[in-house]
Scaffold this active site. Sequence first.
Site, PDB file in Angstrom:
ATOM      1  N   CYS A 136      -1.631   2.326  -4.964  1.00  0.00           N
ATOM      2  CA  CYS A 136      -3.084   2.209  -5.131  1.00  0.00           C
ATOM      3  C   CYS A 136      -3.461   0.752  -5.387  1.00  0.00           C
ATOM      4  O   CYS A 136      -3.361   0.263  -6.516  1.00  0.00           O
ATOM      5  CB  CYS A 136      -3.544   3.096  -6.279  1.00  0.00           C
ATOM      6  SG  CYS A 136      -5.314   2.983  -6.581  1.00  0.00           S
ATOM      7  N   CYS A 139      -6.242   0.180  -7.867  1.00  0.00           N
ATOM      8  CA  CYS A 139      -5.862   0.374  -9.281  1.00  0.00           C
ATOM      9  C   CYS A 139      -5.100  -0.854  -9.788  1.00  0.00           C
ATOM     10  O   CYS A 139      -5.320  -1.316 -10.895  1.00  0.00           O
ATOM     11  CB  CYS A 139      -4.920   1.553  -9.466  1.00  0.00           C
ATOM     12  SG  CYS A 139      -5.330   3.000  -8.552  1.00  0.00           S
ATOM     13  N   ASP A 140      -4.170  -1.339  -8.995  1.00  0.00           N
ATOM     14  CA  ASP A 140      -3.185  -2.304  -9.508  1.00  0.00           C
ATOM     15  C   ASP A 140      -3.298  -3.709  -8.918  1.00  0.00           C
ATOM     16  O   ASP A 140      -2.591  -4.623  -9.352  1.00  0.00           O
ATOM     17  CB  ASP A 140      -1.765  -1.770  -9.239  1.00  0.00           C
ATOM     18  CG  ASP A 140      -1.536  -0.433  -9.933  1.00  0.00           C
ATOM     19  OD1 ASP A 140      -2.106  -0.240 -11.022  1.00  0.00           O
ATOM     20  OD2 ASP A 140      -0.818   0.417  -9.390  1.00  0.00           O
TER      21      ASP A 140
END
Length: 313
Positions: A136, A139-140
């Site tokens: 992701c 997300c990261d």
Amino acid sequence: MTPVNTRCLIIGSGPAGFTAAIYASRANIAPLLYEGHQPGGQLTTTTEVENFPGYPEGIQGPQLMEDLRKQALRFGADIRTGVITSVDLSSRPFKAVASDGTEITAESIIISTGASARYLGLPDEKKYQGLGVSACATCDGFFYRNKRVAVVGGGDTACEEALYLSGLASDVFLIVRKPHLRASKVMQQRVLDNPKIKVLFNTNTTGLFGEEYLEGAHLVENVGTENEQHFDIAIDGFFLAIGHQPNTKLFPGVATDEQGYIVTDLPTTATNIPGVFAAGDVADPVYRQAITAAASGCRAALDVERFLMANPL
Ligand code: NDP
């Protein structure tokens, strides 16, 4: 454990499951919802959600899910932390067992177990999970500012993730196993025009390496041909974007399409088993958005309400 009887068991707690719980509770069905392995679903692994209607300034994914959960609780949904480990759909009432041993009988079931990111299946992916490997980028990606990263895949997700990461990282490799991208033309063009993204066509990943954190990937180009070439790239982040796998293992009798998504009798959320409904990404190979998942959760609850009225036990 005390056995539980419910008129509606909701399995999964993403936007689909929680929205189904809100609607079913308000219809006095008193649903029982099991949150599953990842309470709140995929949105709890994302940061800002900017496209969920009603939040002009955006909202953090985990906060959005917490709000949906609270809204379901407010109307009396019985929300339990835990996983449903087995389901028997052979006759109504259906039977299910939860990870805490609770035995459940349910007059109807809404499957909202979502989909999980696919991995290549390399042992190194597990070794460096959270230490450089992610599925992701939104997300990261933040952790890879001014670093070198690679994205695997040639579809729209991979292109989107590579473009997103190009705004943060210093260099982005896009590792594509075929000689062409599968993404839509406009996405392909954006990727190919982006000076920070280097597309490695005909390339597969054979392994990852690094002392503690990820430091690079072993790649092979033109595998199986006379031009086969092995080489390494130095990277700090390795992002998988090779599609999603709907979470349907628990439900062997429920009909799925060739990709594994549950087939519903559109425009309803009914599956091939009367009394079993499916909502959200587990039944959506196309849109896979929080808002479409929430909408199908609403439809599933309305379908359950009608079904229970027409098929009392
Ligand atoms: P796709 O199935 O479209 O693409 C998956 C990609 O991963 C393909 O390039 C595939 O390669 C590659 N792949 C699969 N398995 C492996 C493997 N083992 N090793 C290496 N590469 C592999 O998935 P997406 O998640 O990209 O998209 C899913 C759906 O969602 C699509 O319909 C897409 O259009 C849509 N979507 C739309 C977006 C938008 O419009 N903004 C954004 C994101 C997704 P190969 O081509 O060789 O099979």
